[in-house]
Design a protein around this motif. Structure first.
Motif, PDB file in Angstrom:
ATOM      1  N   VAL A  80       0.885  -1.162   0.000  1.00  0.00           N
ATOM      2  CA  VAL A  80       0.000   0.000   0.000  1.00  0.00           C
ATOM      3  C   VAL A  80       0.918   1.206   0.000  1.00  0.00           C
ATOM      4  O   VAL A  80       1.733   1.371   0.901  1.00  0.00           O
ATOM      5  N   GLN A  81       0.787   2.045  -1.029  1.00  0.00           N
ATOM      6  CA  GLN A  81       1.676   3.205  -1.107  1.00  0.00           C
ATOM      7  C   GLN A  81       1.006   4.350  -1.846  1.00  0.00           C
ATOM      8  O   GLN A  81       0.056   4.157  -2.594  1.00  0.00           O
ATOM      9  N   LEU A  82       1.531   5.529  -1.596  1.00  0.00           N
ATOM     10  CA  LEU A  82       1.086   6.720  -2.304  1.00  0.00           C
ATOM     11  C   LEU A  82       1.990   6.906  -3.517  1.00  0.00           C
ATOM     12  O   LEU A  82       3.211   6.826  -3.402  1.00  0.00           O
ATOM     13  N   ILE A  83       1.385   7.144  -4.667  1.00  0.00           N
ATOM     14  CA  ILE A  83       2.175   7.305  -5.882  1.00  0.00           C
ATOM     15  C   ILE A  83       1.924   8.689  -6.464  1.00  0.00           C
ATOM     16  O   ILE A  83       0.870   9.279  -6.267  1.00  0.00           O
ATOM     17  N   ASN A  84       2.925   9.201  -7.140  1.00  0.00           N
ATOM     18  CA  ASN A  84       2.867  10.513  -7.789  1.00  0.00           C
ATOM     19  C   ASN A  84       2.399  11.609  -6.839  1.00  0.00           C
ATOM     20  O   ASN A  84       1.579  12.441  -7.180  1.00  0.00           O
ATOM     21  N   MET A  85       2.939  11.580  -5.649  1.00  0.00           N
ATOM     22  CA  MET A  85       2.543  12.565  -4.646  1.00  0.00           C
ATOM     23  C   MET A  85       3.360  13.834  -4.841  1.00  0.00           C
ATOM     24  O   MET A  85       4.593  13.802  -4.828  1.00  0.00           O
ATOM     25  N   ASP A  86       2.669  14.930  -5.026  1.00  0.00           N
ATOM     26  CA  ASP A  86       3.305  16.209  -5.279  1.00  0.00           C
ATOM     27  C   ASP A  86       3.992  16.728  -4.015  1.00  0.00           C
ATOM     28  O   ASP A  86       3.562  16.444  -2.898  1.00  0.00           O
ATOM     29  N   GLU A  87       5.046  17.498  -4.195  1.00  0.00           N
ATOM     30  CA  GLU A  87       5.793  18.041  -3.055  1.00  0.00           C
ATOM     31  C   GLU A  87       4.935  18.998  -2.233  1.00  0.00           C
ATOM     32  O   GLU A  87       5.064  19.062  -1.011  1.00  0.00           O
ATOM     33  N   THR A  88       4.048  19.735  -2.874  1.00  0.00           N
ATOM     34  CA  THR A  88       3.177  20.653  -2.126  1.00  0.00           C
ATOM     35  C   THR A  88       2.205  19.889  -1.244  1.00  0.00           C
ATOM     36  O   THR A  88       1.886  20.318  -0.142  1.00  0.00           O
ATOM     37  N   VAL A  89       1.744  18.724  -1.714  1.00  0.00           N
ATOM     38  CA  VAL A  89       0.850  17.903  -0.894  1.00  0.00           C
ATOM     39  C   VAL A  89       1.602  17.376   0.319  1.00  0.00           C
ATOM     40  O   VAL A  89       1.074  17.357   1.429  1.00  0.00           O
TER      41      VAL A  89
END
Length: 148
Positions: A80-89
């Motif tokens: 389970v992972q977060l993908i394409n997470m923006d730096e601002t997020v």
């Protein structure tokens, strides 16, 4: 009196006929085996919890979206992972990643998603993540029909 007709069949014609008939039968058997439904490729069996593969879901946080990826076996959550997470997020929501790691550790140890214990520090964030994981697991359930 009836006239008798003599038909001469050459051995070469008999051999060609036998070869073409054999090839025709072989072609028919090949087509039947190709298009006959296979038991293994049909709908998943009742013993499977999930349809194996990578499944994704999106979480909306005000102006940003977080993509959640869940990798599944037929009966186990592998990742389970977060993908394409923006730096601002990451800057705006610093508890998302640690909250997901706590949930993922429980899921890797075969804790059912409904029995995941949420920490008091990040209950809202973890609830949001658990709901997104439930959505993914519902999409990937073995009884659901996979979409192309």
């Amino acid at each position: 009196m009836a006239k008798t007709k003599i038909v001469v069949i050459q051995l070469k014609e008999i051999i060609y006929t036998v070869i073409f008939v054999a090839l025709g039968i072989l072609l028919i058997l090949l087509l039947i085996s190709m298009f006959w439904p296979d038991k293994n490729e049909s709908a998943p069996t009742s013993g499977n919890l999930y349809t194996p593969g990578k499944w994704t879901s999106s979480i909306e946080l005000k102006d940003a979206a977080i993509n959640l990826e869940v990798v599944l076996d037929k009966d186990h959550i592998n990742s389970v992972q977060l993908i394409n997470m923006d730096e601002t997020v990451t800057t705006m929501y610093p508890l998302v990643q640690p909250a997901l790691e706590e949930i993922a550790l429980q899921l890797y140890n075969d804790v059912p998603i409904d029995q995941v214990k949420l920490s008091e520090d990040s209950r809202y964030t973890q609830t949001l993540l658990v709901e997104a994981i439930k959505t993914v697991l519902d999409k990937a359930s073995a009884t659901a029909t996979p979409t192309p």
